[in-house]
Motif scaffolding. Structure first.
Motif, PDB file in Angstrom:
ATOM      1  N   VAL A 523     -17.183 -38.737   6.951  1.00  0.00           N
ATOM      2  CA  VAL A 523     -16.463 -39.733   7.244  1.00  0.00           C
ATOM      3  C   VAL A 523     -15.248 -39.871   7.536  1.00  0.00           C
ATOM      4  O   VAL A 523     -14.633 -40.672   7.990  1.00  0.00           O
ATOM      5  N   ASP A 524     -14.474 -38.469   7.608  1.00  0.00           N
ATOM      6  CA  ASP A 524     -13.182 -38.395   8.110  1.00  0.00           C
ATOM      7  C   ASP A 524     -12.912 -37.681   9.320  1.00  0.00           C
ATOM      8  O   ASP A 524     -14.061 -37.453   9.986  1.00  0.00           O
ATOM      9  N   ASP A 525     -11.992 -37.254   9.604  1.00  0.00           N
ATOM     10  CA  ASP A 525     -11.781 -36.488  10.991  1.00  0.00           C
ATOM     11  C   ASP A 525     -12.060 -34.800  10.752  1.00  0.00           C
ATOM     12  O   ASP A 525     -11.321 -34.155  11.359  1.00  0.00           O
ATOM     13  N   VAL A 526     -13.185 -34.787  10.187  1.00  0.00           N
ATOM     14  CA  VAL A 526     -13.664 -33.212   9.843  1.00  0.00           C
ATOM     15  C   VAL A 526     -14.841 -33.340  10.595  1.00  0.00           C
ATOM     16  O   VAL A 526     -15.577 -34.089  10.279  1.00  0.00           O
ATOM     17  N   ILE A 527     -15.024 -32.220  11.467  1.00  0.00           N
ATOM     18  CA  ILE A 527     -16.528 -32.012  12.144  1.00  0.00           C
ATOM     19  C   ILE A 527     -17.164 -30.697  11.379  1.00  0.00           C
ATOM     20  O   ILE A 527     -16.527 -29.774  11.000  1.00  0.00           O
ATOM     21  N   ASN A 528     -18.411 -30.661  11.576  1.00  0.00           N
ATOM     22  CA  ASN A 528     -19.260 -29.728  10.949  1.00  0.00           C
ATOM     23  C   ASN A 528     -19.924 -28.971  11.915  1.00  0.00           C
ATOM     24  O   ASN A 528     -20.787 -29.463  12.439  1.00  0.00           O
ATOM     25  N   VAL A 529     -19.372 -27.806  12.585  1.00  0.00           N
ATOM     26  CA  VAL A 529     -20.040 -27.399  13.602  1.00  0.00           C
ATOM     27  C   VAL A 529     -20.721 -26.084  13.072  1.00  0.00           C
ATOM     28  O   VAL A 529     -20.163 -25.114  12.785  1.00  0.00           O
ATOM     29  N   ALA A 530     -21.907 -26.096  13.333  1.00  0.00           N
ATOM     30  CA  ALA A 530     -22.941 -24.864  12.684  1.00  0.00           C
ATOM     31  C   ALA A 530     -22.636 -24.729  11.309  1.00  0.00           C
ATOM     32  O   ALA A 530     -22.659 -23.437  10.933  1.00  0.00           O
ATOM     33  N   GLY A 531     -22.409 -25.690  10.444  1.00  0.00           N
ATOM     34  CA  GLY A 531     -22.028 -25.485   9.105  1.00  0.00           C
ATOM     35  C   GLY A 531     -20.851 -25.087   8.865  1.00  0.00           C
ATOM     36  O   GLY A 531     -20.337 -24.927   7.523  1.00  0.00           O
ATOM     37  N   HIS A 532     -19.861 -25.010   9.842  1.00  0.00           N
ATOM     38  CA  HIS A 532     -18.552 -24.719   9.409  1.00  0.00           C
ATOM     39  C   HIS A 532     -17.576 -26.100   9.738  1.00  0.00           C
ATOM     40  O   HIS A 532     -17.609 -26.606  10.762  1.00  0.00           O
ATOM     41  N   ARG A 533     -16.784 -25.984   8.613  1.00  0.00           N
ATOM     42  CA  ARG A 533     -15.699 -27.313   8.782  1.00  0.00           C
ATOM     43  C   ARG A 533     -14.715 -27.042   9.760  1.00  0.00           C
ATOM     44  O   ARG A 533     -13.841 -26.112   9.387  1.00  0.00           O
ATOM     45  N   ILE A 534     -14.485 -27.883  10.551  1.00  0.00           N
ATOM     46  CA  ILE A 534     -13.190 -27.728  11.418  1.00  0.00           C
ATOM     47  C   ILE A 534     -12.348 -29.037  11.488  1.00  0.00           C
ATOM     48  O   ILE A 534     -13.180 -29.886  11.716  1.00  0.00           O
ATOM     49  N   GLY A 535     -11.327 -29.181  11.302  1.00  0.00           N
ATOM     50  CA  GLY A 535     -10.471 -30.494  11.421  1.00  0.00           C
ATOM     51  C   GLY A 535     -10.258 -30.858  12.883  1.00  0.00           C
ATOM     52  O   GLY A 535      -9.747 -29.961  13.688  1.00  0.00           O
ATOM     53  N   THR A 536     -10.462 -31.934  13.331  1.00  0.00           N
ATOM     54  CA  THR A 536     -10.174 -32.380  14.625  1.00  0.00           C
ATOM     55  C   THR A 536      -8.788 -32.199  15.034  1.00  0.00           C
ATOM     56  O   THR A 536      -8.350 -31.909  16.245  1.00  0.00           O
ATOM     57  N   MET A 537      -8.030 -32.632  14.145  1.00  0.00           N
ATOM     58  CA  MET A 537      -6.291 -32.238  14.336  1.00  0.00           C
ATOM     59  C   MET A 537      -6.114 -30.830  14.573  1.00  0.00           C
ATOM     60  O   MET A 537      -5.085 -30.665  15.529  1.00  0.00           O
ATOM     61  N   LYS A 562     -26.107 -26.890  16.419  1.00  0.00           N
ATOM     62  CA  LYS A 562     -25.247 -26.804  15.695  1.00  0.00           C
ATOM     63  C   LYS A 562     -24.938 -28.120  14.633  1.00  0.00           C
ATOM     64  O   LYS A 562     -23.976 -27.793  13.858  1.00  0.00           O
ATOM     65  N   GLY A 563     -25.720 -29.163  15.036  1.00  0.00           N
ATOM     66  CA  GLY A 563     -25.396 -30.147  14.027  1.00  0.00           C
ATOM     67  C   GLY A 563     -24.595 -30.990  14.878  1.00  0.00           C
ATOM     68  O   GLY A 563     -24.911 -32.063  15.413  1.00  0.00           O
ATOM     69  N   GLN A 564     -23.185 -30.535  15.012  1.00  0.00           N
ATOM     70  CA  GLN A 564     -22.242 -31.089  15.720  1.00  0.00           C
ATOM     71  C   GLN A 564     -21.775 -30.183  16.521  1.00  0.00           C
ATOM     72  O   GLN A 564     -21.380 -28.973  16.312  1.00  0.00           O
ATOM     73  N   ALA A 565     -21.345 -30.693  17.781  1.00  0.00           N
ATOM     74  CA  ALA A 565     -20.443 -29.685  18.971  1.00  0.00           C
ATOM     75  C   ALA A 565     -19.170 -30.473  19.089  1.00  0.00           C
ATOM     76  O   ALA A 565     -18.957 -31.687  18.742  1.00  0.00           O
ATOM     77  N   ILE A 566     -18.032 -29.684  19.719  1.00  0.00           N
ATOM     78  CA  ILE A 566     -16.878 -30.243  19.508  1.00  0.00           C
ATOM     79  C   ILE A 566     -16.578 -30.588  21.211  1.00  0.00           C
ATOM     80  O   ILE A 566     -16.820 -29.887  22.237  1.00  0.00           O
ATOM     81  N   ALA A 567     -16.155 -31.892  21.289  1.00  0.00           N
ATOM     82  CA  ALA A 567     -15.876 -32.433  22.678  1.00  0.00           C
ATOM     83  C   ALA A 567     -14.270 -32.684  22.523  1.00  0.00           C
ATOM     84  O   ALA A 567     -13.683 -33.475  21.767  1.00  0.00           O
ATOM     85  N   ALA A 568     -13.676 -32.258  23.637  1.00  0.00           N
ATOM     86  CA  ALA A 568     -12.337 -32.349  23.823  1.00  0.00           C
ATOM     87  C   ALA A 568     -11.920 -33.341  24.946  1.00  0.00           C
ATOM     88  O   ALA A 568     -12.385 -32.989  25.998  1.00  0.00           O
ATOM     89  N   PHE A 569     -11.179 -34.481  24.680  1.00  0.00           N
ATOM     90  CA  PHE A 569     -10.582 -35.206  25.915  1.00  0.00           C
ATOM     91  C   PHE A 569      -9.184 -34.905  26.121  1.00  0.00           C
ATOM     92  O   PHE A 569      -8.292 -34.949  24.983  1.00  0.00           O
ATOM     93  N   VAL A 570      -8.848 -34.586  27.160  1.00  0.00           N
ATOM     94  CA  VAL A 570      -7.484 -34.095  27.432  1.00  0.00           C
ATOM     95  C   VAL A 570      -6.636 -34.484  28.447  1.00  0.00           C
ATOM     96  O   VAL A 570      -7.519 -34.858  29.753  1.00  0.00           O
ATOM     97  N   THR A 571      -5.546 -34.892  28.620  1.00  0.00           N
ATOM     98  CA  THR A 571      -4.754 -35.358  29.409  1.00  0.00           C
ATOM     99  C   THR A 571      -3.578 -34.134  29.914  1.00  0.00           C
ATOM    100  O   THR A 571      -3.069 -33.820  28.953  1.00  0.00           O
ATOM    101  N   LEU A 572      -3.724 -34.015  31.099  1.00  0.00           N
ATOM    102  CA  LEU A 572      -2.766 -32.929  31.551  1.00  0.00           C
ATOM    103  C   LEU A 572      -1.362 -33.385  31.850  1.00  0.00           C
ATOM    104  O   LEU A 572      -1.200 -34.540  32.417  1.00  0.00           O
ATOM    105  N   LYS A 573      -0.423 -32.352  31.847  1.00  0.00           N
ATOM    106  CA  LYS A 573       0.924 -32.952  32.299  1.00  0.00           C
ATOM    107  C   LYS A 573       0.982 -32.716  33.740  1.00  0.00           C
ATOM    108  O   LYS A 573       0.234 -32.158  34.352  1.00  0.00           O
ATOM    109  N   GLU A 574       1.732 -33.701  34.380  1.00  0.00           N
ATOM    110  CA  GLU A 574       1.971 -33.751  35.859  1.00  0.00           C
ATOM    111  C   GLU A 574       1.982 -32.358  36.521  1.00  0.00           C
ATOM    112  O   GLU A 574       2.462 -31.182  35.772  1.00  0.00           O
ATOM    113  N   GLY A 575       1.199 -32.131  37.637  1.00  0.00           N
ATOM    114  CA  GLY A 575       1.420 -30.862  38.270  1.00  0.00           C
ATOM    115  C   GLY A 575       0.573 -29.890  37.904  1.00  0.00           C
ATOM    116  O   GLY A 575       0.567 -28.897  38.332  1.00  0.00           O
TER     117      GLY A 575
END
Ligand code: WTA
Length: 654
Positions: A523-537, A562-575
C-alpha cells in the motif's frame, strides 16, 4: 463472483473460490507430520514468551539467557544474556552427531557441473575461510560485503562471517556497481567477498569487473577475496585482492566460533523502501536463529530424509533464512542451483527435482506463472513423484497459479504453503502448518503460533472481517532490530502509523469469515516486480540522474507474469527528443544505476505530470493510465487536462 476473485479468474477457479473450497492434506501426510496437535496455537497465545523460549531451547547455547523478552517499543531484545553462534548451530552441532557425513549442499551449476558438500565438508570450508578472513584483520562487529553467484562459497562466506562475529551484508549479484557501492559505503564494509563471475542463461556475469567499478569509490574496503568460478579474466589489485583458493590453502582447519550475544548483529540486508535510499535491515542472532529454525521445521514439515530446495538467491532474505540459516540449523539436505529455470530448456527445474529426488520445493509466484505460460509438457516429461510439499513466497499468489502449482507440480498430493513474510520480519509469519490448517488458493491462511497479526483501519481500529492494513501487534523473535545507522527512519517507517508498538507492514490484506488472511500487495510506494521489492523513488532518482530528464514518476502496473511491472512517466528537459533511442538510453541508465531488476518495462514521455494544487504527483492516476482503466477522481488536480492528454497518448502508444 466472490469479492476475493482476481479479475482474471477463470471459470474453474471462480467456482472453487465461490464454494470456499479448503484443501486439506491427506491422512497419510497428517499421520507423519512434524506438528499434528492444533493445541499449539492456543498454548502459544496464552504464553507467548514461554512458547518462544521452548523454541529457543532447540538451539545450542553457550550460555543460557536470563530473560526471554524486553519490549520497549519499538525496541525489542530477545533471550537477553544468552550467548550462541549461528555457524556453530548450523555446523558444529551436526558434525558431532550422525549427520556428520550427510549431504548439506547438493549444488548444480548452470553449465551442469555438480558438487556435493557434506556437513563435514561445509564445516571444514567455513572454518578455513573464517581463519583466512581473520588473517586479513577482520574482527567481530566489522562489516563484510558478499557479492556472489549462487555457488557453495556464497553460503560458506556467510557462515564464515557468522563464525567470527563479523556482520555480513549480502548484495544480490544482479545489482549494478553503483548499487553495490551504495551498500558497501552505508555499511562501511572493510572486506568484500566475490567471484570472478557466475553463469546466467549461458552467459558469464562478470561480477569481479562490476565490483572493481564499485570499489573505485569505496575506500573502506581494504581487502577482496575472489572465488574462481568462471575463469574470466579479471583485473587484480595486488595487496588488496586475494584468490579464495590461495588464501584458504595455508590456514588452520579449525576456527573457534565467537560466542555472540543473543542481540549481537548477525547481518544487515538492504531492502527498498519508500525513499530513494535502500534501508539496511538489521537482524540479530538469538531471536533470528530461533525463528528461522522453527519455521523451517514446522512450515515445511522438514524431516531428516527430505531434500529441500528453495530457489531463491542468497542475495535476498529468503536465501538467508531458508537456504542458509533455517535449513542448515535443522541439518537438512538441500539443493542449490546456480542458474536460470529455462536454461538450456524450460524443464531445468523439473529435471533437477527428478535428478536429486527433491521432496520440498519452495519458489515464487512469478516463476510459477512463467511455468504456466510455458505449458504442462515440461513438468509432465519429468518424474516429480519425490515431491511431497510445495511452498510459495515473495508476492501474492493468484488462485490460478496456486491451482496450477498444486495440480501439475504437486500432482494434487502436496500441500501448498503460501508463506507471507518480509526482509524485516526475518522469518515466515503467516502460513499454514500444513497438517493443521487447510489451504485456500490465494490465501496465506493464518498467523503461525506465537505470532499476532491483525487487520487495522487507518486509525487503528481492528477489522474482524474485511480489508485494511496488515499489522503485527506483538513482538516476535526474528523482528528487525533497526535500520543500520538510521533510528529515525526505523521508527517512522514501521512504528509511527499507530501507537503502542504496533508494526506497520506496508501491505494491504483482507480477513475472511474463517479468519484466513488474503494478502493484497503493497500500500506504499514500493512495487513488487517478480517477487523483488523496488521503491518507486529509487527508480525515479535513477531516472532524474540522467541529464536529459527533468522529472519522472514511476508506478507499478499489473503484469501477467511478474505480478507488477515498472512503468515510468518521464518529462524531458528542453532540447531533448522523446524517441525510441531516448527510451532505450533511459532504461539502460536505470540498469546501470540499480540493476536489471529495476529496468522499466515502459517509458512514457509526457510534457507534464498530473499534480495536485500543492504539487504532489498523483500516482493513483498514473496507475489508472498505465493499466488502461477509467480515470479515478481528478478534481484535486491543478490541471485535469494533463492526465487526459496522457491517457490518450498512452492508449495510442500501447
Ligand atoms: C510481499 C520476501 C503476498 C509483501 C520474503 C511483503 C507476499 C513483501 C508474500 C516482502 C506472500 C511476500 N503473499 N505477498 N506469501 N510474501 N510478500 O522483503 O508485499 O523481499 O511486504 O521479503 O513481499 O518482500 P521481501
Amino acid at each position: 463472483m466472490s469479492q476475493l476473485d482476481p479479475p482474471n479468474a477463470n471459470a474453474e477457479v471462480s467456482a472453487l473460490l465461490e464454494e470456499n473450497r479448503i484443501f486439506h492434506c491427506s491422512n497419510e501426510f497428517k499421520s507423519h507430520a512434524v506438528v499434528k496437535n492444533a493445541d499449539i496455537y492456543q498454548s502459544a497465545r496464552e504464553n507467548r514468551e514461554n512458547f518462544w523460549a521452548e523454541c529457543a531451547n532447540k538451539l545450542e547455547w553457550f550460555q543460557k539467557w536470563n530473560k526471554v523478552l524486553e519490549w520497549k517499543p519499538p525496541y525489542a531484545k530477545w533471550f537477553i544474556g544468552g550467548k550462541l553462534n549461528a555457524s556453530y548451530n548450523c555446523l558444529d552441532r551436526h558434525i558431532k552427531a550422525p549427520l556428520r557425513n550427510k549431504a548439506a549442499l547438493i549444488w548444480e551449476g548452470e553449465p551442469g557441473d555438480q558438487r556435493t558438500l557434506t556437513y563435514w565438508d561445509l564445516y571444514r570450508e567455513v572454518n578455513k575461510l573464517a581463519n583466512a578472513i581473520k588473517s586479513l584483520g577482520v574482527k567481530k562487529g566489522d562489516r563484510v560485503a558478499i557479492y556472489m553467484p549462487m555457488i557453495p562459497e556464497a553460503v560458506i562466506a556467510m557462515l564464515a562471517c557468522a563464525r567470527i562475529g563479523a556482520i555480513h551484508t549480502v548484495v544480490f549479484g544482479g545489482f549494478s556497481a553503483e548499487a553495490l557501492k551504495d551498500r558497501i559505503l552505508d555499511a562501511q564494509a572493510n572486506l568484500l567477498i566475490t567471484a570472478d563471475g557466475g553463469y546466467r542463461r549461458g552467459n558469464v556475469i562478470a561480477l569481479k569487473n562490476t565490483a572493481n567499478n564499485a570499489l573505485k569509490d569505496c575506500p573502506c574496503i581494504k581487502n577482496v577475496i575472489v572465488v574462481k568460478r568462471t575463469n574470466t579474466n579479471v583485473d587484480f589489485q595486488p595487496g588488496r585482492d586475494h584468490w579464495y583458493h590461495e588464501i584458504t590453502k595455508s590456514v588452520a582447519d579449525y576456527c573457534e566460533p565467537e560466542p555472540m550475544d543473543s542481540e549481537d548483529i548477525l547481518y544487515i540486508l538492504y531492502t527498498s523502501g519508500t525513499t530513494g535510499k535502500p534501508k539496511g535491515v538489521i537482524h540479530t542472532t538469538g531471536g533470528y536463529m530461533t525463528a528461522v529454525t522453527l519455521t523451517t521445521h514446522w512450515v515445511f514439515d522438514l524431516k531428516p530424509e527430505d531434500v529441500f530446495w528453495c530457489t531463491a538467491d542468497v542475495g535476498w532474505v529468503t536465501g538467508h533464512s531458508y537456504i542458509v540459516y533455517g535449513p542448515l540449523s535443522n541439518g537438512a539436505t538441500q539443493v542449490i542451483y546456480e542458474g536460470s529455470p529455462d536454461w538450456p530448456e524450460r524443464n531445468r527445474f523439473w529435471k533437477i527435482i527428478a535428478k536429486y529426488g527433491v521432496s520440498i520445493f519452495y519458489t515464487a509466484p512469478t516463476a510459477i506463472r512463467a511455468f504456466m505460460k510455458w505449458g504442462t509438457d515440461w513438468p509432465e516429461g519429468c518424474d516429480l513423484s519425490s515431491l511431497r510439499l510445495l511452498g510459495s513466497v515473495g508476492e501474492p499468489i493468484n488462485p490460478e497459479a496456486w491451482i496450477w502449482y498444486h495440480k501439475y507440480i504437486g500432482r494434487e498430493k502436496c500441500p501448498v504453503v503460501d508463506t507471507w513474510w518480509q526482509t524485516e520480519t526475518g522469518s515466515i509469519l503467516i502460513a499454514p502448518l500444513p497438517a493443521l490448517i487447510g489451504q485456500k488458493p490465494g490465501s496465506a491462511t493464518k498467523p503461525l503460533p506465537g505470532i499476532e497479526a491483525k487487520i487495522l483501519t487507518e486509525n487503528g481500529t481492528e477489522i474482524k472481517e474485511g480489508g485494511g492494513y496488515l499489522a503485527l501487534t506483538s513482538p516476535w523473535p526474528s523482528m528487525l532490530r533497526g535500520i543500520y545507522g538510521d533510528a529515525q527512519r526505523f521508527e517512522e517507517t514501521y512504528w509511527n502509523k499507530w501507537p503502542n508498538g504496533i508494526y506497520f507492514t506496508g501491505d494491504g490484506a483482507k480477513l475472511d469469515a474463517d479468519g484466513y488472511f488474503w494478502l493484497l500487495g503493497r500500500v506504499d510506494d514500493v512495487i513488487n516486480v517478480a517477487g523483488h521489492r523496488i521503491g518507486t523513488m529509487e527508480i525515479e532518482s535513477a531516472l532524474v540522474d540522467h541529464p536529459a530528464v527533468a522529472e519522472a514518476a514511476v508506478v507499478g502496473i499489473a503484469d501477467e507474469i511478474k505480478g507488477q511491472a515498472i512503468a515510468a512517466f518521464v518529462t524531458l528537459k528542453e532540447g531533448n527528443t522523446s524517441d525510441k533511442k531516448m527510451e532505450d538510453t533511459l532504461k539502460q541508465h536505470v540498469v546501470e544505476k540499480i540493476g536489471s531488476i529495476a529496468r522499466p518495462s515502459k517509458i512514457l514521455f509526457t510534457a507534464d505530470l498530473p499534480k495536485t494544487r500543492s504539487g504532489k504527483i498523483m500516482r493513483r492516476l498514473l496507475r489508472d493510465v498505465g493499466e488502461g482503466r477509467a480515470l479515478g477522481d481528478v478534481t484535486t488536480l491543478a490541471d485535469s487536462s494533463v492526465v487526459e492528454t496522457l491517457k490518450k497518448k498512452y492508449e495510442k502508444e500501447t
